[in-house]
Design an enzyme around this catalytic site. Structure first.
Site, short mmCIF file in Angstrom:
data_model
loop_
_atom_site.label_atom_id
_atom_site.label_comp_id
_atom_site.label_asym_id
_atom_site.label_seq_id
_atom_site.Cartn_x
_atom_site.Cartn_y
_atom_site.Cartn_z
N HIS A 236 -30.72 12.21 10.26
CA HIS A 236 -31.76 13.22 10.51
C HIS A 236 -32.59 12.81 11.73
O HIS A 236 -33.48 11.96 11.64
CB HIS A 236 -32.65 13.35 9.27
CG HIS A 236 -33.47 14.60 9.25
ND1 HIS A 236 -33.53 15.48 10.29
CD2 HIS A 236 -34.29 15.12 8.28
CE1 HIS A 236 -34.33 16.48 9.99
NE2 HIS A 236 -34.81 16.29 8.76
N HIS B 11 -36.85 17.80 13.56
CA HIS B 11 -38.03 18.30 12.85
C HIS B 11 -39.24 17.38 12.87
O HIS B 11 -40.07 17.40 11.96
CB HIS B 11 -37.66 18.67 11.40
CG HIS B 11 -36.59 19.71 11.34
ND1 HIS B 11 -35.78 19.87 10.24
CD2 HIS B 11 -36.17 20.62 12.26
CE1 HIS B 11 -34.91 20.85 10.49
NE2 HIS B 11 -35.13 21.32 11.70
N TYR C 208 -39.52 14.17 12.51
CA TYR C 208 -39.52 12.95 11.72
C TYR C 208 -39.25 11.76 12.65
O TYR C 208 -39.25 11.91 13.87
CB TYR C 208 -38.52 13.07 10.57
CG TYR C 208 -38.90 14.20 9.63
CD1 TYR C 208 -40.13 14.19 8.97
CD2 TYR C 208 -38.06 15.28 9.43
CE1 TYR C 208 -40.50 15.24 8.13
CE2 TYR C 208 -38.42 16.33 8.59
CZ TYR C 208 -39.65 16.31 7.95
OH TYR C 208 -40.02 17.34 7.14
N GLY D 41 -29.35 27.93 4.96
CA GLY D 41 -30.42 27.31 4.21
C GLY D 41 -30.97 28.26 3.17
O GLY D 41 -30.43 28.40 2.07
N PRO E 105 -29.17 20.85 4.60
CA PRO E 105 -30.03 20.02 3.74
C PRO E 105 -31.40 20.65 3.59
O PRO E 105 -32.05 21.01 4.58
CB PRO E 105 -30.09 18.68 4.49
CG PRO E 105 -29.74 19.00 5.90
CD PRO E 105 -28.84 20.18 5.88
#
Length: 379
Positions: free
Chosen positions: A190, A193, A195, A343, A32
């Site tokens: 998710h 990272h 978040y 990616g 993603p």
């Protein structure tokens, strides 16, 4: 050019992979990656458009086995940038259906990553600076487990109450229902990272003293509640992924083990995620703080994925500077990971899977419209 259809599959990258009832045709998957290109305001905020259709369908035509659509917010305030995708209303669902239908037509499995950006929300589009968007530019109040800003220029986030935490858990479940309605066959939560979920996991960003802070069990509570809520509404025969930062690269650079989330904790959490119905761990690193020292290099995150696979038995996908066909083949063939998530390399080369098939002598069916370019045809 691709090899003829009758050529047998003889290598690891092009072996199908089955999770629950779903079979993914190969092990080259698309990670993603935010496009920061959705409508910002009005009834179409967070809705995909022609850019997203072209972006994702080109990688499906290129032979990618699974495509995970970029981080898609479970609520307006959960967006990373003002131009992120969302799945908080039915307009967004309807717009995604042509993309999932095309991917399935091409034999690619459509997946989507659901997330909440927490204290890293309300930012500008990446090419415009990526910094926080002020209120006069329609920025919004960010949320976090503790009122600690991401960086000096970022505003202080609002500390979540337990009621708001439960509201967000429900938003993840509602977004998963919409993802199913939109035609997706894989959902990824998710948790990486830096978040919101990752902010709860790390003691660096989680200073709470209630049942969501302090101990490993408390810091992982929110993640497991989200997994349970999503798994409860996601079909039993379809797989659920979880993306994690295996380390936020703080403990690895200091003697103070309280500084950040560690690889040891990732292994502990992976075992719990497996018990709670997660089928594969997407293993990344970093993102919690803006200036961590990260020793990057080709495949630098793969060992973290391998360790999870070896110590817990949970299937894993490896990501991070995987750019060469033979490199990707080695990772899967050696059992370092069950699949590779590409990616930036897929941004550079949407047809990476077709190039890999040629190089490895594998069978990768061409679209019928391209049969005139098959290798058994005249040049």
């Amino acid at each position: 050019m691709d090899t003829p259809v009758e050529t047998p599959v003889t290598n690891a990258l092009f072996q199908p992979y089955t999770l629950r009832s779903l079979t993914i045709p190969n092990r080259i998957w698309m990670a993603p990656m935010c496009q920061y290109s959705a409508e910002v305001f009005g009834p179409n905020a967070g809705v995909v458009n022609d850019w997203h259709f072209s972006h994702y369908t080109s990688r499906a035509t290129g032979g990618t086995g699974l495509i995970l659509v970029e981080a898609t917010a479970v609520s307006p305030e959960g967006r990373i940038s003002i131009a992120d995708l969302g799945l908080w209303n039915d307009t967004q669902v309807e717009a995604l259906r042509p993309i999932t239908a095309f991917l399935k037509e091409r034999g690619t499995v459509p997946g989507i990553q659901l997330g909440h950006a927490g204290r890293k929300a309300s930012t500008e589009q990446q090419w415009l600076g990526s910094g926080p968007v002020p209120p006069e530019r329609h920025g919004w109040q960010t949320l976090a487990p503790s009122p600690l800003p991401f960086d000096e220029e970022y505003p202080e986030p609002e500390e979540l109450t337990t009621d708001r935490i439960q509201e967000i858990v429900g938003q993840f479940a509602a977004a998963a229902r919409r993802a199913l309605s939109a035609g997706f066959e894989v959902v990824e939560i998710h948790g990486a990272h830096g978040y919101l979920i990752g902010e709860f996991l790390s003691p660096h960003t989680n200073h709470r003293t209630d049942e969501y802070g302090g101990s490993f069990e408390n810091r992982t509570r929110f993640a497991l509640e989200v997994v349970d809520a999503v798994r409860a509404v996601w079909p039993e025969d379809l797989p659920l992924f979880f993306r994690i930062s295996a380390t936020d690269w703080l403990t690895e650079n200091t003697e103070d083990e309280r500084e950040g989330w560690t690889a040891d904790e990732t292994v502990r959490l992976a075992a719990l995620l497996r018990e709670h119905g997660v089928d594969l761990l997407d293993v990344s690193t970093g993102g919690l703080v803006p200036h961590a020292r990260i020793p990057t290099g080709p495949g630098y995150q793969v060992p973290f994925a391998t360790r999870v696979r070896e110590e817990t038995g949970l299937p894993v996908a490896a990501v991070g500077l995987i750019t060469e066909v033979r490199q990707a083949e080695k990772i899967v063939a050696n059992g370092e990971a069950d699949a590779v998530l590409l990616g930036r390399e897929l941004l550079r080369d949407p047809y990476f899977a077709r190039r890999a098939a040629r190089e490895l002598g594998a069978d990768l069916q061409m679209p019928p419209q391209y049969h005139g370019a098959a290798p058994h045809r005249a040049a």
